[in-house]
Design an enzyme around this catalytic site. Structure first.
Site, mmCIF file in Angstrom:
data_model
loop_
_atom_site.group_PDB
_atom_site.id
_atom_site.type_symbol
_atom_site.label_atom_id
_atom_site.label_comp_id
_atom_site.label_asym_id
_atom_site.label_seq_id
_atom_site.Cartn_x
_atom_site.Cartn_y
_atom_site.Cartn_z
ATOM 1 N N LYS A 115 -34.587 -8.675 -15.713
ATOM 2 C CA LYS A 115 -33.394 -7.787 -15.507
ATOM 3 C C LYS A 115 -32.302 -8.632 -14.591
ATOM 4 O O LYS A 115 -31.155 -8.366 -14.690
ATOM 5 C CB LYS A 115 -33.633 -6.434 -14.890
ATOM 6 C CG LYS A 115 -34.783 -5.576 -15.495
ATOM 7 C CD LYS A 115 -34.430 -5.569 -17.196
ATOM 8 C CE LYS A 115 -35.815 -5.667 -18.049
ATOM 9 N NZ LYS A 115 -35.576 -5.957 -19.240
ATOM 10 N N GLU A 199 -30.700 0.040 -7.333
ATOM 11 C CA GLU A 199 -29.708 0.505 -8.202
ATOM 12 C C GLU A 199 -29.580 2.033 -7.622
ATOM 13 O O GLU A 199 -30.529 2.734 -7.441
ATOM 14 C CB GLU A 199 -29.738 0.555 -9.562
ATOM 15 C CG GLU A 199 -29.659 -0.868 -10.230
ATOM 16 C CD GLU A 199 -29.582 -0.669 -11.829
ATOM 17 O OE1 GLU A 199 -30.135 0.491 -12.255
ATOM 18 O OE2 GLU A 199 -29.435 -1.653 -12.400
ATOM 19 N N HIS A 234 -41.071 7.605 -20.757
ATOM 20 C CA HIS A 234 -40.343 6.544 -21.486
ATOM 21 C C HIS A 234 -40.620 6.112 -22.636
ATOM 22 O O HIS A 234 -40.664 4.718 -23.330
ATOM 23 C CB HIS A 234 -40.656 5.392 -20.466
ATOM 24 C CG HIS A 234 -40.227 5.514 -19.066
ATOM 25 N ND1 HIS A 234 -38.947 5.657 -18.844
ATOM 26 C CD2 HIS A 234 -40.807 5.754 -17.986
ATOM 27 C CE1 HIS A 234 -38.556 6.006 -17.447
ATOM 28 N NE2 HIS A 234 -39.770 6.108 -16.843
ATOM 29 N N ARG A 291 -35.292 -7.263 -30.135
ATOM 30 C CA ARG A 291 -36.124 -7.097 -31.299
ATOM 31 C C ARG A 291 -35.396 -6.211 -32.174
ATOM 32 O O ARG A 291 -34.390 -5.313 -31.669
ATOM 33 C CB ARG A 291 -37.517 -6.572 -30.840
ATOM 34 C CG ARG A 291 -37.338 -5.233 -30.100
ATOM 35 C CD ARG A 291 -38.552 -4.537 -29.686
ATOM 36 N NE ARG A 291 -38.526 -3.214 -29.244
ATOM 37 C CZ ARG A 291 -37.963 -3.111 -27.888
ATOM 38 N NH1 ARG A 291 -38.397 -3.710 -26.727
ATOM 39 N NH2 ARG A 291 -37.956 -1.749 -27.583
HETATM 40 C C1 MV4 Z 1 -32.107 4.302 -14.443
HETATM 41 C C2 MV4 Z 1 -32.042 5.635 -14.534
HETATM 42 C C3 MV4 Z 1 -31.243 6.248 -13.521
HETATM 43 N N1 MV4 Z 1 -30.405 5.509 -12.760
HETATM 44 N N2 MV4 Z 1 -31.290 3.456 -13.748
HETATM 45 C C4 MV4 Z 1 -35.847 3.978 -17.723
HETATM 46 C C5 MV4 Z 1 -36.006 3.024 -18.602
HETATM 47 C C6 MV4 Z 1 -35.253 1.561 -18.212
HETATM 48 N N3 MV4 Z 1 -34.677 1.312 -19.472
HETATM 49 C C7 MV4 Z 1 -34.336 2.295 -17.233
HETATM 50 N N4 MV4 Z 1 -34.673 3.663 -16.906
HETATM 51 C C8 MV4 Z 1 -33.769 4.430 -16.200
HETATM 52 N N5 MV4 Z 1 -32.881 3.527 -15.358
HETATM 53 C C9 MV4 Z 1 -30.744 4.158 -12.805
HETATM 54 N N6 MV4 Z 1 -29.873 3.212 -11.911
HETATM 55 C C10 MV4 Z 1 -32.952 6.242 -15.226
HETATM 56 C C11 MV4 Z 1 -33.743 5.648 -15.994
HETATM 57 C C12 MV4 Z 1 -34.736 6.537 -16.797
HETATM 58 C C13 MV4 Z 1 -34.205 6.661 -18.168
HETATM 59 C C14 MV4 Z 1 -33.483 5.850 -18.896
HETATM 60 C C15 MV4 Z 1 -33.375 5.966 -20.192
HETATM 61 C C16 MV4 Z 1 -34.097 6.760 -20.915
HETATM 62 C C17 MV4 Z 1 -35.196 7.659 -20.478
HETATM 63 C C18 MV4 Z 1 -35.292 7.410 -18.975
HETATM 64 C C19 MV4 Z 1 -36.284 8.356 -18.373
HETATM 65 C C20 MV4 Z 1 -36.265 8.261 -17.214
HETATM 66 C C21 MV4 Z 1 -35.485 7.519 -16.298
#
Ligand code: MV4
Length: 479
Positions: A115, A199, A234, A291
């Site tokens: 990341k 973040e 997730h 992917r």
């Molecule tokens: C976040 C977020 C809130 N704020 N970043 C979860 C998967 C990963 N790709 C990043 N994720 C998240 N990052 C910040 N700064 C909330 C999530 C997140 C989430 C994101 C997409 C789909 C489902 C999720 C479920 C919980 C948390």
């Protein structure tokens, strides 16, 4: 390209081979001892046993798979999703053996697998990102002062994580040090890399991702967005395209940002750029998946493309046959992932035999399936049975068809997430489009599903009684 090996199993192996066959390319399946009689093995022109049931003794054995590919004079390897699909070393070794890897160059996989490296790569492209740090935290006191400036709650994320792995939420300043220490030691344990960053926590976001496709001649297009907010721990369960909340302007902006992300890592092939969309419709780049994704069919249906065909064409060095301005969204598509899991029992994997397994068919219904009646569900792999995809001119049409198609499944022997699917598609929050990543947590409980099922059973009984009375009246008619 005359012969393609698919380094995967289940529905995605069949999905990839379907397009290969359409293009006149011979197919090779690999399989484990648990998959001797699996549909993907029967579907391929040739099939090779590569090892024991556990993934690390079969589908994760990159060297073994390359050895098979060489022996059978294979020209290209498609990794599907999961398993070796985002393994930079595997992609690299394939290239070294003069075989085409259907995917990006190993360097792009490596950048996006970290990341922090991803943030670094896109820095010059002015992609919106959540406020935070863009280097590994080495000084906890310094990080704490940054966190306080950003404002709590904040998220600690592992650089080597992704897809929700290695994330930790910190609610208040007092918890910062202890949470940071835990996050670092977790990251070392899980990924062998203790690099973490922080973040601002976006509280109620939507998860919107953009499909991109790049050729080896500098052309990159986007194929619009997928709304993937309906997820559980997730794990996505429902996806759709297009999203109900993007205006054409926002769609263009996010599409252009996604193209820049692809350009920043010299991307090739199919990729997905993930964004968070906050309540004020600000978007932030999260990560890029290098992917073909599980949910790619909804994009195919609304864009009229075959993403696997495009992957193969650009891997062969062809120029992308589509230009951005040729692409237009047509209609609406939904996908439900049907898992062998019990929604009434904490989504526990439901193992056993598929005594009855009948799939819905019909216009605008697509089922990408990897199983057949009589098969045992192996405990070794992802428990997804199939993907149910419906299409309509409007979102409502696609929803109605989805509910009908869910009912047309006939499955006995194991529990599935089909009833959970009905719950989602009938829910007011889903139907109105007013939902975010908290949907499942917010609205779903086994009790709510049971209640819905009991009500439906009552309804069905009432209708049956009514019909019985009508029939009796008819029978009693004179002559
Ligand atoms: C976040 C977020 C809130 N704020 N970043 C979860 C998967 C990963 N790709 C990043 N994720 C998240 N990052 C910040 N700064 C909330 C999530 C997140 C989430 C994101 C997409 C789909 C489902 C999720 C479920 C919980 C948390």
């Amino acid at each position: 390209m005359k012969k393609l090996l698919v380094a995967n199993r289940g529905e995605i192996a069949i999905r990839v081979m379907r397009t290969a066959k359409k293009m006149g390319i011979k197919t090779v399946a690999v399989y484990s001892t648990a998959d001797r009689n699996a549909p993907h093995v029967k579907y391929a022109d040739e099939a090779v046993l590569i090892g024991e049931a556990p993934s690390n003794k079969s589908y994760l054995l990159g060297d073994k798979i390359i050895e098979v590919a060489k022996k059978l004079n294979v020209d290209a390897i498609h990794p599907g999703y999961g398993f070796l699909s985002e393994n930079a070393e595997f992609a690299e070794k394939i290239a070294q053996n003069n075989i085409t890897f259907i995917g990006p160059k190993s360097k792009a996989i490596k950048i996006m697998g970290s990341k922090l490296a991803a943030k670094e790569a896109v820095k010059a492209y002015h992609i919106p990102m959540v406020p935070g740090t863009d280097e590994a935290i080495t000084n906890i006191a310094e990080a704490k002062s940054i966190a306080s400036k950003i404002g709590f709650p904040i998220l600690i994320k592992a650089s080597a994580g992704g897809g929700g792995k290695g994330m930790r939420i910190v609610e208040k300043e007092a918890d910062f040090e202890s949470q940071m220490e835990r996050a670092i030691s977790e990251a070392i344990n899980a990924f062998g890399d203790g690099a973490v960053f922080i973040e601002k926590y976006v509280a109620s976001p939507r998860h919107i991702e953009i499909q991109v496709m790049a050729d080896a001649h500098g052309n990159v297009i986007h194929l619009f967005e997928r709304e993937c907010s309906i997820q559980r721990r997730h794990q996505k369960v429902v996806e759709e395209a297009p999203s109900g909340v993007l205006t054409p302007e926002l769609r263009n902006k996010m599409g252009e940002a996604a193209i820049k992300v692809a350009k920043a890592c010299d991307y090739l092939g199919a990729g997905t750029v993930e964004f968070l969309l906050d309540e004020n419709h600000n978007f932030y780049f999260l990560e890029m998946n290098t992917r073909l994704q599980v949910e790619h069919p909804v994009t195919e249906l609304i864009s009229g493309t075959d993403l696997v065909e495009l992957q193969i064409r650009v891997a062969r060095g062809e120029v992308l046959p589509i230009k951005q301005e040729d692409l237009k969204i047509n209609g609406h598509a939904l996908e439900l992932r049907v898992y062998a899991e019990d929604p009434l029992n904490d989504f526990l994997p439901s193992v056993g035999r598929l005594d009855v397994y009948k799939l819905p068919v019909g216009k605008n219904i697509r089922v990408d399936n990897g199983f057949e009646e009589g098969m045992d569900i192996p405990i070794y792999y992802d428990p997804m049975l199939s993907k149910l995809i419906t299409y309509g001119k409007t979102r409502n049409e696609a929803i109605e068809l989805m509910l009908k198609a869910i009912n047309d499944y006939k499955i006995e022997g194991i529990k599935t997430t089909l009833p959970f699917g009905s719950f989602v598609f009938e829910h007011e929050a889903f139907r109105s489009g007013n939902f975010n990543t908290h949907f499942v947590k917010q609205y779903y409980s086994p009790e709510a599903l049971k209640e819905k099922q009991e009500e439906e059973a009552k309804m069905a009984a009432l209708i049956a009684v009514k019909q019985y009375i009508e029939d009796q009246k008819l029978l009693r008619l004179p002559n």
